[in-house]
Design a protein around this motif. Sequence first.
Motif, short mmCIF file in Angstrom:
data_model
loop_
_atom_site.label_atom_id
_atom_site.label_comp_id
_atom_site.label_asym_id
_atom_site.label_seq_id
_atom_site.Cartn_x
_atom_site.Cartn_y
_atom_site.Cartn_z
N LEU A 135 0.91 -1.50 -0.25
CA LEU A 135 -0.17 -0.24 -0.27
C LEU A 135 1.03 1.62 0.29
CD1 LEU A 135 -3.13 0.87 0.10
CD2 LEU A 135 -2.41 1.51 2.66
N GLN A 136 0.84 1.56 -1.07
CA GLN A 136 1.78 3.56 -1.26
C GLN A 136 0.61 4.75 -1.34
OE1 GLN A 136 4.53 2.21 -2.00
NE2 GLN A 136 4.55 0.71 -3.24
N VAL A 137 0.95 4.71 0.64
CA VAL A 137 0.23 5.51 0.75
C VAL A 137 0.75 7.65 0.28
CG1 VAL A 137 -0.41 7.77 1.92
CG2 VAL A 137 -0.65 4.90 2.97
N ALA A 138 -0.53 7.72 -1.48
CA ALA A 138 0.03 9.14 -1.97
C ALA A 138 -0.94 10.07 -1.91
CB ALA A 138 -0.23 8.95 -3.84
N SER A 139 -2.01 10.63 -2.43
CA SER A 139 -2.80 11.49 -2.50
C SER A 139 -3.37 12.11 -3.06
CB SER A 139 -1.37 12.94 -1.68
OG SER A 139 -2.24 14.27 -1.53
N THR A 140 -4.47 13.23 -2.81
CA THR A 140 -5.04 13.74 -4.11
C THR A 140 -4.14 14.74 -4.57
OG1 THR A 140 -6.60 15.05 -2.82
CG2 THR A 140 -7.40 13.19 -3.21
N ALA A 141 -3.75 15.14 -3.70
CA ALA A 141 -2.69 15.96 -4.66
C ALA A 141 -1.54 15.83 -5.86
CB ALA A 141 -1.37 16.48 -3.45
N ALA A 142 -1.81 13.81 -5.90
CA ALA A 142 -0.84 13.55 -7.36
C ALA A 142 -1.29 14.25 -8.42
CB ALA A 142 -1.39 11.94 -7.06
N PHE A 143 -2.93 13.92 -8.12
CA PHE A 143 -3.79 14.66 -9.34
C PHE A 143 -3.72 15.81 -9.99
CE2 PHE A 143 -5.87 10.81 -7.18
CZ PHE A 143 -6.32 10.12 -7.83
N GLN A 144 -2.98 16.84 -9.80
CA GLN A 144 -2.33 18.35 -9.89
C GLN A 144 -1.76 19.15 -9.57
OE1 GLN A 144 -5.66 17.85 -8.43
NE2 GLN A 144 -4.49 18.27 -6.77
N PRO A 145 -1.02 19.85 -10.61
CA PRO A 145 -0.31 20.29 -9.87
C PRO A 145 -0.38 21.48 -8.20
CG PRO A 145 0.07 20.88 -11.59
CD PRO A 145 -1.00 20.21 -12.00
N LEU A 146 -0.07 21.69 -7.49
CA LEU A 146 -0.62 21.87 -6.40
C LEU A 146 0.29 23.12 -5.70
CD1 LEU A 146 -2.86 21.73 -4.28
CD2 LEU A 146 -1.96 20.00 -2.94
N PRO A 147 -0.32 24.56 -5.73
CA PRO A 147 1.23 25.48 -5.55
C PRO A 147 0.88 25.49 -3.66
CG PRO A 147 -0.52 26.31 -7.82
CD PRO A 147 -0.95 25.03 -6.96
N SER A 148 1.44 26.10 -3.60
CA SER A 148 1.57 25.92 -1.58
C SER A 148 2.34 24.80 -1.24
CB SER A 148 0.80 26.82 -0.88
OG SER A 148 0.46 28.11 -1.57
N TYR A 149 2.29 23.79 -2.67
CA TYR A 149 3.44 22.63 -2.24
C TYR A 149 3.10 21.83 -3.41
CZ TYR A 149 0.22 21.92 2.59
OH TYR A 149 -0.19 21.54 3.38
N ALA A 150 3.55 22.16 -3.83
CA ALA A 150 5.04 22.41 -4.91
C ALA A 150 5.06 20.61 -5.36
CB ALA A 150 5.27 23.64 -5.54
N VAL A 151 6.44 21.12 -3.97
CA VAL A 151 7.12 19.22 -4.48
C VAL A 151 6.52 18.90 -4.11
CG1 VAL A 151 8.91 18.93 -3.29
CG2 VAL A 151 9.45 20.76 -4.14
N TYR A 152 5.48 18.59 -2.99
CA TYR A 152 5.47 17.70 -2.26
C TYR A 152 4.20 17.21 -3.36
CZ TYR A 152 1.34 15.39 0.20
OH TYR A 152 0.45 14.75 1.15
N ALA A 153 3.01 17.79 -3.81
CA ALA A 153 2.31 17.11 -4.54
C ALA A 153 3.15 16.94 -5.83
CB ALA A 153 0.94 17.88 -5.27
N ALA A 154 3.91 16.80 -6.19
CA ALA A 154 5.08 16.46 -7.46
C ALA A 154 5.41 15.15 -6.96
CB ALA A 154 6.11 17.05 -7.55
N THR A 155 6.02 14.38 -5.28
CA THR A 155 6.57 13.68 -5.41
C THR A 155 5.28 12.60 -5.08
OG1 THR A 155 5.74 14.20 -3.27
CG2 THR A 155 7.97 14.24 -3.25
N LYS A 156 3.33 13.16 -4.55
CA LYS A 156 2.76 12.23 -4.77
C LYS A 156 2.42 11.61 -6.08
CE LYS A 156 2.64 11.88 -0.17
NZ LYS A 156 2.86 10.63 0.80
N SER A 157 2.59 12.42 -7.16
CA SER A 157 2.31 12.43 -8.36
C SER A 157 3.18 11.10 -8.80
CB SER A 157 2.78 13.59 -9.62
OG SER A 157 1.81 14.80 -9.41
#
Length: 257
Positions: A135-157
Amino acid sequence: MTEKWAIVTGASGGIGLDIARILAARSYHLVLVARSEDKLKDAQEELSAGGSKVKVVALDLAQVGAAEKLVHETDRWGIVPEVLINNAGIGAWGPFLDSTFDEVKGMVDLNVQALAQLSHLYGRKMRERRLGYMLQVASTAAFQPLPSYAVYAATKSFVLSFSRALNYEGREFGISSTALCPGPTSTSFFDRAHHKLNKQFQALMMDSSEVARQGVEAMFAREESHVAGFLNRVGASLLPRVMPAKFLVRGAALFMK
């Protein structure tokens, strides 16, 4: 080798600890991994009371050599896990250029490198047994770029894409990899990310035990990916398809502020 063992990273609280509770209720023995030894010992005491064997490893998985150290410990104990929960991860709120590169590197090292390395090391052991669940815990942030969490969202993508591919490759060996994509969840994540939440944002939070339940059920069903929560599923699946990318990014930026 006849015992069922699960390894859970980020197991000192939040989604990780709730997953560990569910697995203990399913008669799994546990290896709990996190940085806080005191919190791990509290979890060990709680979970072992139900009859599970519980071992703890206080370890910062972002550090060089940490993944190999964990594998060395489980090898020394004779443990070959049937389940690997890659839950450990961190985020930091704020403009990318205002962050230090040490913060950026720490996110990439933990969210990406450690997750991939543990999947590789334990995946090979699962392949030998022709049985394994990840089970790899990603995030809904994985589905689009996320300003203010730019790197975090990219890692979850990365986590989402990597897990989907690994799930496909592992099928012939009895191995599955499920990407769990929660939205805002009631854990200490936002405190650690230095993100002060307004009431509207807080109202959207899911309980971590419910996210954990959905994740574990999706993993054992060998789902490719699972977005926790109806509204999160709508947002993750529908908005990127119908909304132009520039408006999606603007909307995400406003939401994160």
